[in-house]
Motif scaffolding. Structure first.
Motif, PDB file in Angstrom:
ATOM      1  N   SER A  83       0.779  -1.059   0.128  1.00 54.33           N
ATOM      2  CA  SER A  83       0.095  -0.111   0.014  1.00 54.33           C
ATOM      3  C   SER A  83       0.904   1.242   0.131  1.00 54.33           C
ATOM      4  CB  SER A  83      -0.888   0.079   1.377  1.00 54.33           C
ATOM      5  OG  SER A  83      -1.943  -0.936   1.184  1.00 54.33           O
ATOM      6  N   ILE A  84       0.454   2.437  -0.876  1.00 55.82           N
ATOM      7  CA  ILE A  84       1.088   3.549  -0.661  1.00 55.82           C
ATOM      8  C   ILE A  84       0.434   4.558   0.465  1.00 55.82           C
ATOM      9  CG2 ILE A  84       1.834   5.672  -2.087  1.00 55.82           C
ATOM     10  CD1 ILE A  84       2.010   3.773  -4.407  1.00 55.82           C
ATOM     11  N   VAL A  85       1.127   5.023   1.146  1.00 56.78           N
ATOM     12  CA  VAL A  85       0.663   5.550   2.518  1.00 56.78           C
ATOM     13  C   VAL A  85       1.254   7.177   2.600  1.00 56.78           C
ATOM     14  CG1 VAL A  85       0.406   5.686   5.016  1.00 56.78           C
ATOM     15  CG2 VAL A  85       0.223   3.543   3.651  1.00 56.78           C
ATOM     16  N   ASP A  86       0.596   7.997   3.073  1.00 62.27           N
ATOM     17  CA  ASP A  86       1.203   9.495   3.254  1.00 62.27           C
ATOM     18  C   ASP A  86       1.538   9.544   4.656  1.00 62.27           C
ATOM     19  OD1 ASP A  86       0.442  10.168   0.593  1.00 62.27           O
ATOM     20  OD2 ASP A  86      -1.369  10.997   0.976  1.00 62.27           O
ATOM     21  N   ILE A  87       2.768  10.051   4.816  1.00 64.90           N
ATOM     22  CA  ILE A  87       3.280  10.371   6.112  1.00 64.90           C
ATOM     23  C   ILE A  87       4.057  11.916   6.216  1.00 64.90           C
ATOM     24  CG2 ILE A  87       3.549   8.060   6.918  1.00 64.90           C
ATOM     25  CD1 ILE A  87       6.604   8.673   6.569  1.00 64.90           C
ATOM     26  N   ASN A  88       4.329  12.535   7.185  1.00 64.60           N
ATOM     27  CA  ASN A  88       4.916  13.877   7.003  1.00 64.60           C
ATOM     28  C   ASN A  88       6.167  13.745   8.008  1.00 64.60           C
ATOM     29  OD1 ASN A  88       3.387  15.931   6.243  1.00 64.60           O
ATOM     30  ND2 ASN A  88       1.835  15.337   7.748  1.00 64.60           N
ATOM     31  N   ILE A  89       7.285  13.839   7.300  1.00 62.38           N
ATOM     32  CA  ILE A  89       8.637  13.951   7.551  1.00 62.38           C
ATOM     33  C   ILE A  89       9.148  15.258   7.645  1.00 62.38           C
ATOM     34  CG2 ILE A  89      11.138  12.923   7.092  1.00 62.38           C
ATOM     35  CD1 ILE A  89       9.692  10.592   5.614  1.00 62.38           C
ATOM     36  N   ASN A  90       9.473  15.748   8.923  1.00 66.83           N
ATOM     37  CA  ASN A  90      10.019  16.862   9.309  1.00 66.83           C
ATOM     38  C   ASN A  90       9.046  18.075   8.401  1.00 66.83           C
ATOM     39  OD1 ASN A  90      11.677  18.948  10.404  1.00 66.83           O
ATOM     40  ND2 ASN A  90      13.105  18.728   8.854  1.00 66.83           N
ATOM     41  N   ASP A  91       7.855  17.823   8.723  1.00 64.31           N
ATOM     42  CA  ASP A  91       6.660  18.659   8.306  1.00 64.31           C
ATOM     43  C   ASP A  91       6.547  18.822   6.621  1.00 64.31           C
ATOM     44  OD1 ASP A  91       6.003  19.455  10.677  1.00 64.31           O
ATOM     45  OD2 ASP A  91       7.171  20.977  10.736  1.00 64.31           O
ATOM     46  N   ASN A  92       7.106  17.755   5.895  1.00 62.76           N
ATOM     47  CA  ASN A  92       7.077  17.670   4.599  1.00 62.76           C
ATOM     48  C   ASN A  92       6.109  16.439   4.314  1.00 62.76           C
ATOM     49  OD1 ASN A  92       8.255  20.082   3.925  1.00 62.76           O
ATOM     50  ND2 ASN A  92      10.359  18.954   4.173  1.00 62.76           N
ATOM     51  N   LEU A  93       5.262  16.458   3.370  1.00 58.66           N
ATOM     52  CA  LEU A  93       4.431  15.322   2.825  1.00 58.66           C
ATOM     53  C   LEU A  93       5.433  14.302   2.176  1.00 58.66           C
ATOM     54  CD1 LEU A  93       1.481  13.797   2.866  1.00 58.66           C
ATOM     55  CD2 LEU A  93       1.364  14.894   0.693  1.00 58.66           C
ATOM     56  N   GLU A  94       5.263  13.137   2.411  1.00 58.60           N
ATOM     57  CA  GLU A  94       5.865  11.822   1.877  1.00 58.60           C
ATOM     58  C   GLU A  94       5.075  10.808   1.310  1.00 58.60           C
ATOM     59  OE1 GLU A  94       9.105  11.934   0.553  1.00 58.60           O
ATOM     60  OE2 GLU A  94       9.927  13.600   1.315  1.00 58.60           O
ATOM     61  N   LYS A  95       5.375  10.223   0.511  1.00 56.57           N
ATOM     62  CA  LYS A  95       4.521   8.974   0.087  1.00 56.57           C
ATOM     63  C   LYS A  95       5.515   7.665   0.471  1.00 56.57           C
ATOM     64  CE  LYS A  95       1.223  10.858  -3.081  1.00 56.57           C
ATOM     65  NZ  LYS A  95      -0.004  10.413  -2.010  1.00 56.57           N
ATOM     66  N   ILE A  96       4.808   6.611   1.184  1.00 56.70           N
ATOM     67  CA  ILE A  96       5.943   5.696   1.113  1.00 56.70           C
ATOM     68  C   ILE A  96       5.147   4.341   0.618  1.00 56.70           C
ATOM     69  CG2 ILE A  96       7.187   6.685   3.141  1.00 56.70           C
ATOM     70  CD1 ILE A  96       5.045   4.987   5.041  1.00 56.70           C
ATOM     71  N   ASN A  97       5.890   3.337   0.265  1.00 56.85           N
ATOM     72  CA  ASN A  97       5.382   1.843   0.124  1.00 56.85           C
ATOM     73  C   ASN A  97       5.534   1.031   1.406  1.00 56.85           C
ATOM     74  OD1 ASN A  97       5.271   1.852  -2.886  1.00 56.85           O
ATOM     75  ND2 ASN A  97       7.328   2.499  -2.892  1.00 56.85           N
ATOM     76  N   VAL A  98       4.314   0.645   1.796  1.00 55.64           N
ATOM     77  CA  VAL A  98       4.285  -0.128   2.979  1.00 55.64           C
ATOM     78  C   VAL A  98       4.124  -1.776   2.410  1.00 55.64           C
ATOM     79  CG1 VAL A  98       3.139  -1.057   5.138  1.00 55.64           C
ATOM     80  CG2 VAL A  98       3.486   1.474   4.528  1.00 55.64           C
ATOM     81  N   ASN A  99       5.059  -2.314   2.434  1.00 58.61           N
ATOM     82  CA  ASN A  99       5.119  -3.727   1.767  1.00 58.61           C
ATOM     83  C   ASN A  99       5.379  -4.802   2.831  1.00 58.61           C
ATOM     84  OD1 ASN A  99       6.844  -6.108   0.098  1.00 58.61           O
ATOM     85  ND2 ASN A  99       5.546  -4.969  -1.464  1.00 58.61           N
ATOM     86  N   THR A 100       4.403  -5.865   2.644  1.00 53.84           N
ATOM     87  CA  THR A 100       4.509  -7.205   3.560  1.00 53.84           C
ATOM     88  C   THR A 100       4.522  -8.346   2.718  1.00 53.84           C
ATOM     89  OG1 THR A 100       3.408  -5.782   5.431  1.00 53.84           O
ATOM     90  CG2 THR A 100       3.767  -8.245   5.320  1.00 53.84           C
ATOM     91  N   GLN A 101       5.580  -9.335   2.792  1.00 55.46           N
ATOM     92  CA  GLN A 101       5.755 -10.523   2.255  1.00 55.46           C
ATOM     93  C   GLN A 101       5.684 -11.436   3.224  1.00 55.46           C
ATOM     94  OE1 GLN A 101       9.435 -12.106   0.629  1.00 55.46           O
ATOM     95  NE2 GLN A 101       8.259 -12.439  -1.268  1.00 55.46           N
ATOM     96  N   LEU A 102       4.665 -12.479   3.206  1.00 56.16           N
ATOM     97  CA  LEU A 102       4.784 -13.917   4.085  1.00 56.16           C
ATOM     98  C   LEU A 102       5.195 -14.984   3.188  1.00 56.16           C
ATOM     99  CD1 LEU A 102       1.041 -12.753   5.379  1.00 56.16           C
ATOM    100  CD2 LEU A 102       3.151 -12.823   6.645  1.00 56.16           C
ATOM    101  N   GLN A 103       6.212 -15.742   3.891  1.00 61.62           N
ATOM    102  CA  GLN A 103       6.546 -16.800   3.106  1.00 61.62           C
ATOM    103  C   GLN A 103       6.871 -17.915   4.034  1.00 61.62           C
ATOM    104  OE1 GLN A 103      10.326 -15.691   1.101  1.00 61.62           O
ATOM    105  NE2 GLN A 103      10.225 -17.598  -0.093  1.00 61.62           N
ATOM    106  N   ALA A 104       6.608 -19.107   3.363  1.00 60.39           N
ATOM    107  CA  ALA A 104       6.982 -20.409   4.086  1.00 60.39           C
ATOM    108  C   ALA A 104       8.177 -20.573   4.095  1.00 60.39           C
ATOM    109  CB  ALA A 104       6.176 -21.448   3.533  1.00 60.39           C
ATOM    110  N   GLY A 105       8.877 -21.196   5.228  1.00 64.51           N
ATOM    111  CA  GLY A 105      10.499 -21.501   5.168  1.00 64.51           C
ATOM    112  C   GLY A 105      10.732 -22.782   6.047  1.00 64.51           C
ATOM    113  N   ARG A 106      11.860 -23.114   5.898  1.00 62.24           N
ATOM    114  CA  ARG A 106      12.297 -24.126   7.017  1.00 62.24           C
ATOM    115  C   ARG A 106      13.491 -23.929   7.603  1.00 62.24           C
ATOM    116  NH1 ARG A 106      10.023 -29.259   7.077  1.00 62.24           N
ATOM    117  NH2 ARG A 106       8.360 -29.682   5.280  1.00 62.24           N
ATOM    118  N   ASP A 107      13.633 -24.451   8.888  1.00 62.71           N
ATOM    119  CA  ASP A 107      14.827 -24.397   9.536  1.00 62.71           C
ATOM    120  C   ASP A 107      15.805 -25.406   9.106  1.00 62.71           C
ATOM    121  OD1 ASP A 107      16.579 -24.123  12.178  1.00 62.71           O
ATOM    122  OD2 ASP A 107      15.745 -26.043  12.375  1.00 62.71           O
TER     123      ASP A 107
END
Length: 264
Positions: free
Chosen positions: A182-206
């Protein structure tokens, strides 16, 4: 995908808050740090003032090759790097980015917020000493679930996350992953920035016990389309603070599902 340690399943785990694998913060930069003795000495001294009890850094060099197609030449480039004796932290200062990575085991867990703030202090120290600016910021976090059944579809955690064709419902899954952004708006030092919030779920093995686990990997970064070199020391901590709510919500939901799996 394999990991060196499998996390045991418990009947009651109200105090369990998930198992961090690694935390990384990065800044994409406009000024290469030359690997001179003076620069290495300066950085090593400054970095070891931050938290020498847990992270005492020693210098090294990263060597990579670049290819000049027009002249048909291959050249070797050297860049500054640092790592701790126990390898629980690494810093890489390459031509166009600086990364600070912290890694954890079952016995050396830490709060992700504390870890990110330390990474920000590391990057602050480097860019402040060399007057560097960045045009992108990024955070990467990996967290592991506890042990799951060999067939992920037989677990509450797995079945709640996996949507597959009927064919796979009748067969054991040897591999599985999903990705959401998802692309989300946040403020960094009072400036508007758009960020990617990316989540990956993956099966793995020890790779020791061969048990099945799920890996939750978060990648949060400012959009690549913004090319302005606008990030300095003042923006790094604000970026961490403004992204913490996103990270906390996703990781907490992952942990809740994991806890429900083992509290039934």
């Amino acid at each position: 995908m394999c990991y060196a340690q499998c996390f045991s399943t418990k009947n009651k785990r109200d105090d369990f808050m998930g198992s961090l694998l690694d935390v990384q913060m990065s800044i994409f930069i406009n000024n290469r740090i030359e690997p001179t003795p003076n620069n290495v000495s300066l950085l090593m001294n400054e970095l070891n003032k931050l938290d020498s009890k847990h992270y005492e850094y020693l210098p090294s060099v990263i060597r990579s090759q670049t290819i000049d197609l027009s002249n048909g030449k291959i050249s070797t480039v050297s860049n500054i790097a640092f790592s701790t004796i126990t390898n629980n932290s690494k810093i890489a200062c390459t031509d166009d980015r600086i990364d600070c990575t912290l890694t954890f085991s079952q016995d050396t867990q830490s709060d992700f917020k504390k870890s990110l703030l330390f990474c920000a202090k590391v990057l602050d120290t480097i860019i402040d000493n060399f007057h560097i600016y960045g045009n992108r910021l990024a955070i990467n976090i990996s967290q592991l679930s506890n042990k799951l059944p060999d067939n992920i579809l037989e677990s509450k955690l797995g079945s709640s996350m996996v949507s597959v064709f009927n064919f796979y419902q009748e067969h054991e899954l040897s591999d599985w992953s999903t990705n959401a952004n998802s692309i989300v708006d946040i403020n960094i030092n009072d400036n508007l920035e758009k960020i990617n919030v990316n989540t990956q779920l993956q099966a793995g093995r020890d790779n020791e016990s061969n048990c099945k686990i799920l890996i939750c990997h978060l990648d949060i970064n400012t959009l690549e389309t913004n090319k302005g070199y606008r990030f300095s020391k003042n923006e790094l901590h604000d970026f961490v603070e403004k992204t913490i709510p996103c990270i906390e919500q996703i990781l907490n939901e992952f942990v809740v599902l994991d806890n429900e799996e083992n509290n039934d």
